[in-house]
Design a protein around this motif. Structure first.
Motif, PDB file in Angstrom:
ATOM      1  N   LEU A  76       0.807  -1.231   0.000  1.00 24.98           N
ATOM      2  CA  LEU A  76       0.000   0.000   0.000  1.00 24.98           C
ATOM      3  C   LEU A  76       0.838   1.277   0.000  1.00 24.98           C
ATOM      4  O   LEU A  76       0.775   2.107   0.906  1.00 24.98           O
ATOM      5  CB  LEU A  76      -1.004   0.001   1.151  1.00 24.98           C
ATOM      6  CG  LEU A  76      -2.117  -1.041   1.088  1.00 24.98           C
ATOM      7  CD1 LEU A  76      -3.255  -0.666   2.013  1.00 24.98           C
ATOM      8  CD2 LEU A  76      -2.628  -1.286  -0.311  1.00 24.98           C
ATOM      9  N   ILE A  77       1.617   1.422  -1.038  1.00 24.57           N
ATOM     10  CA  ILE A  77       2.305   2.668  -1.332  1.00 24.57           C
ATOM     11  C   ILE A  77       1.301   3.661  -1.914  1.00 24.57           C
ATOM     12  O   ILE A  77       0.258   3.263  -2.427  1.00 24.57           O
ATOM     13  CB  ILE A  77       3.428   2.421  -2.353  1.00 24.57           C
ATOM     14  CG1 ILE A  77       2.872   1.566  -3.510  1.00 24.57           C
ATOM     15  CG2 ILE A  77       4.622   1.729  -1.700  1.00 24.57           C
ATOM     16  CD1 ILE A  77       3.724   1.452  -4.708  1.00 24.57           C
ATOM     17  N   TYR A  78       1.590   4.947  -1.831  1.00 25.09           N
ATOM     18  CA  TYR A  78       0.735   5.944  -2.483  1.00 25.09           C
ATOM     19  C   TYR A  78       1.540   7.204  -2.740  1.00 25.09           C
ATOM     20  O   TYR A  78       2.479   7.529  -2.010  1.00 25.09           O
ATOM     21  CB  TYR A  78      -0.518   6.258  -1.654  1.00 25.09           C
ATOM     22  CG  TYR A  78      -0.267   6.622  -0.210  1.00 25.09           C
ATOM     23  CD1 TYR A  78       0.012   7.932   0.163  1.00 25.09           C
ATOM     24  CD2 TYR A  78      -0.323   5.641   0.787  1.00 25.09           C
ATOM     25  CE1 TYR A  78       0.232   8.270   1.489  1.00 25.09           C
ATOM     26  CE2 TYR A  78      -0.110   5.973   2.115  1.00 25.09           C
ATOM     27  CZ  TYR A  78       0.168   7.284   2.461  1.00 25.09           C
ATOM     28  OH  TYR A  78       0.389   7.614   3.776  1.00 25.09           O
ATOM     29  N   VAL A 135      -4.642  12.280   0.971  1.00 26.68           N
ATOM     30  CA  VAL A 135      -3.256  12.744   0.951  1.00 26.68           C
ATOM     31  C   VAL A 135      -2.878  13.280  -0.427  1.00 26.68           C
ATOM     32  O   VAL A 135      -2.182  14.292  -0.547  1.00 26.68           O
ATOM     33  CB  VAL A 135      -2.300  11.611   1.378  1.00 26.68           C
ATOM     34  CG1 VAL A 135      -0.852  12.009   1.162  1.00 26.68           C
ATOM     35  CG2 VAL A 135      -2.529  11.257   2.848  1.00 26.68           C
ATOM     36  N   GLY A 136      -3.332  12.594  -1.491  1.00 26.97           N
ATOM     37  CA  GLY A 136      -2.986  13.028  -2.840  1.00 26.97           C
ATOM     38  C   GLY A 136      -3.656  14.313  -3.263  1.00 26.97           C
ATOM     39  O   GLY A 136      -3.176  15.018  -4.143  1.00 26.97           O
ATOM     40  N   ARG A 137      -4.812  14.621  -2.645  1.00 29.73           N
ATOM     41  CA  ARG A 137      -5.533  15.870  -2.922  1.00 29.73           C
ATOM     42  C   ARG A 137      -5.883  16.008  -4.406  1.00 29.73           C
ATOM     43  O   ARG A 137      -5.677  17.052  -5.019  1.00 29.73           O
ATOM     44  CB  ARG A 137      -4.729  17.079  -2.438  1.00 29.73           C
ATOM     45  CG  ARG A 137      -4.534  17.094  -0.933  1.00 29.73           C
ATOM     46  CD  ARG A 137      -3.725  18.276  -0.449  1.00 29.73           C
ATOM     47  NE  ARG A 137      -3.689  18.299   1.005  1.00 29.73           N
ATOM     48  CZ  ARG A 137      -2.955  19.145   1.725  1.00 29.73           C
ATOM     49  NH1 ARG A 137      -2.196  20.043   1.121  1.00 29.73           N
ATOM     50  NH2 ARG A 137      -2.985  19.091   3.048  1.00 29.73           N
ATOM     51  N   PRO A 169     -11.156  15.741   6.716  1.00 33.68           N
ATOM     52  CA  PRO A 169     -11.605  15.840   5.321  1.00 33.68           C
ATOM     53  C   PRO A 169     -10.534  16.401   4.410  1.00 33.68           C
ATOM     54  O   PRO A 169      -9.709  17.226   4.811  1.00 33.68           O
ATOM     55  CB  PRO A 169     -12.814  16.776   5.412  1.00 33.68           C
ATOM     56  CG  PRO A 169     -12.612  17.555   6.666  1.00 33.68           C
ATOM     57  CD  PRO A 169     -11.895  16.646   7.608  1.00 33.68           C
ATOM     58  N   GLY A 170     -10.539  15.928   3.163  1.00 31.13           N
ATOM     59  CA  GLY A 170      -9.656  16.461   2.137  1.00 31.13           C
ATOM     60  C   GLY A 170     -10.454  17.205   1.090  1.00 31.13           C
ATOM     61  O   GLY A 170     -11.685  17.286   1.154  1.00 31.13           O
ATOM     62  N   GLU A 171      -9.757  17.723   0.109  1.00 32.59           N
ATOM     63  CA  GLU A 171     -10.416  18.537  -0.918  1.00 32.59           C
ATOM     64  C   GLU A 171     -11.373  17.719  -1.782  1.00 32.59           C
ATOM     65  O   GLU A 171     -12.323  18.266  -2.348  1.00 32.59           O
ATOM     66  CB  GLU A 171      -9.352  19.198  -1.792  1.00 32.59           C
ATOM     67  CG  GLU A 171      -8.451  20.164  -1.031  1.00 32.59           C
ATOM     68  CD  GLU A 171      -7.202  20.536  -1.815  1.00 32.59           C
ATOM     69  OE1 GLU A 171      -7.307  20.675  -3.060  1.00 32.59           O
ATOM     70  OE2 GLU A 171      -6.136  20.683  -1.195  1.00 32.59           O
ATOM     71  N   HIS A 172     -11.128  16.405  -1.890  1.00 29.15           N
ATOM     72  CA  HIS A 172     -11.933  15.575  -2.789  1.00 29.15           C
ATOM     73  C   HIS A 172     -12.440  14.311  -2.103  1.00 29.15           C
ATOM     74  O   HIS A 172     -12.781  13.340  -2.784  1.00 29.15           O
ATOM     75  CB  HIS A 172     -11.118  15.208  -4.026  1.00 29.15           C
ATOM     76  CG  HIS A 172     -10.593  16.386  -4.784  1.00 29.15           C
ATOM     77  ND1 HIS A 172     -11.393  17.162  -5.595  1.00 29.15           N
ATOM     78  CD2 HIS A 172      -9.352  16.941  -4.822  1.00 29.15           C
ATOM     79  CE1 HIS A 172     -10.662  18.138  -6.128  1.00 29.15           C
ATOM     80  NE2 HIS A 172      -9.433  18.030  -5.677  1.00 29.15           N
ATOM     81  N   THR A 173     -12.494  14.308  -0.768  1.00 31.60           N
ATOM     82  CA  THR A 173     -12.973  13.125  -0.060  1.00 31.60           C
ATOM     83  C   THR A 173     -14.500  13.128   0.025  1.00 31.60           C
ATOM     84  O   THR A 173     -15.156  14.100  -0.303  1.00 31.60           O
ATOM     85  CB  THR A 173     -12.369  13.060   1.355  1.00 31.60           C
ATOM     86  OG1 THR A 173     -12.711  14.253   2.073  1.00 31.60           O
ATOM     87  CG2 THR A 173     -10.863  12.917   1.297  1.00 31.60           C
ATOM     88  N   GLY A 174     -15.030  12.002   0.479  1.00 33.07           N
ATOM     89  CA  GLY A 174     -16.472  11.871   0.600  1.00 33.07           C
ATOM     90  C   GLY A 174     -17.053  10.998  -0.496  1.00 33.07           C
ATOM     91  O   GLY A 174     -16.386  10.670  -1.486  1.00 33.07           O
ATOM     92  N   PRO A 175     -18.299  10.602  -0.369  1.00 25.93           N
ATOM     93  CA  PRO A 175     -18.909   9.673  -1.326  1.00 25.93           C
ATOM     94  C   PRO A 175     -19.169  10.268  -2.702  1.00 25.93           C
ATOM     95  O   PRO A 175     -19.234   9.525  -3.685  1.00 25.93           O
ATOM     96  CB  PRO A 175     -20.214   9.279  -0.648  1.00 25.93           C
ATOM     97  CG  PRO A 175     -20.506  10.401   0.289  1.00 25.93           C
ATOM     98  CD  PRO A 175     -19.182  10.908   0.768  1.00 25.93           C
TER      99      PRO A 175
END
Length: 293
Positions: A76-78, A135-137, A169-175
């Motif tokens: 699980l690298i990212y 993390v990647g945003r 929360p991140g800029e693009h998280t959520g369902p």
């Protein structure tokens, strides 16, 4: 009895050959050291004190997992910036070649050339991808990723995706962004990390609509998470309904409590039985990754 013995007692008591943990992290040392520093500093994406329970060298960590009886696990690298993912994929491929019980892992990032290194990873035997939206945003629907998602969809390679808005929360998280992704690629084998916390209900709803969506138990139900992002009591019945689509994950080594705790909270969930535990702790992932064929 020490922790290793107690962990083994859990799965042995269920008649399992071991555990499959779909959410573990092994990374190049400079990257792992940087991740640990971020946790130590309680960075904004962590938001609270977060001691690392298994801060040892790589070989010790491998021996610890094997001692617990974990049969298979990913690295699980990212990537969190351009020109990082391809290098991480090369490292992870070498790590898997040298570590037979590690599922060959790869990642991606929205950047020119992403399709080429995703195709290369698939052709070279990647068995799981890791995507970290927080993390990647980046938006999972970024046009630069569209062809790569199609490659993974066609290859039926599972993707562990951190897309919920926890622990921050991140800029693009959520369902919403993931729903948009699945409208384009409905056969993607997404494994929603952390049960989608804290949007548990919304990600279970997504699993209702997309049969290839799964969820991993990573950190969910533990006292550490329940303090701020409790799993809704009203949804426990749905956990039982999705016995075939929930996979055990620990987040080893980056957890602020013991590996045993991650197992104990599952064995204590309301209404679950031994058959449910056997599926979640081993059989579902063993089938998904074809470990017995």
């Amino acid at each position: 009895m020490d922790e290793t013995q107690e962990v083994r007692q859990v799965w042995q008591g269920l008649g399992l050959p071991g555990l499959v943990d779909v959410h573990t992290h092994f990374m190049p040392k400079p990257v792992m050291d940087k991740v640990w520093r971020y946790f130590d500093e309680a960075g904004p994406l962590v938001g609270r004190t977060w001691p690392i329970a298994y801060r040892t060298d790589e070989q010790d960590r491998l021996e610890k997992l094997r001692g617990f009886g974990v049969r298979a696990f990913p690295s699980l690298i990212y990537a969190h910036k351009p020109q990082m993912a391809a290098w991480l994929n090369e490292w992870a491929a070498t790590f898997a070649d040298e570590t037979p019980d590690c599922l060959r892992t790869a990642t991606l990032y929205p950047e020119p050339g992403v399709e080429a290194y995703v195709r290369r990873a698939v052709d070279e035997g990647a068995r799981v991808f890791k995507v970290h939206i927080q993390v990647g945003r980046y938006a999972p629907t970024d046009p630069l990723l569209d062809t790569s998602w199609g490659v993974l969809e066609d290859a039926a390679i599972p993707v562990v995706i951190h897309c919920g808005s926890g622990p921050a929360p991140g800029e693009h998280t959520g369902p919403g962004p993931v729903t948009a992704l699945l409208r384009r690629h409905p056969r993607l084998r997404l494994i929603v990390a952390h049960m989608g916390m804290p949007e548990y209900t919304e990600f279970l709803d997504l699993a209702d609509r997309y049969p290839d969506v799964r969820l991993d138990t990573t950190m969910a139900f533990t006292p550490f998470v329940e303090e701020t992002m409790p799993f809704p009591a009203s949804e426990y019945g749905r956990l039982r309904d999705y016995a075939d689509r929930i996979l055990f994950g620990s987040d080893f080594p980056n957890i602020p409590y013991g590996f045993l705790d991650a197992l104990r909270v599952l064995t204590g969930l309301p209404g679950v039985d031994d058959a449910w535990l056997r599926k979640v702790l081993h059989d579902n992932a063993a089938h998904l990754f074809q470990l017995d064929t």
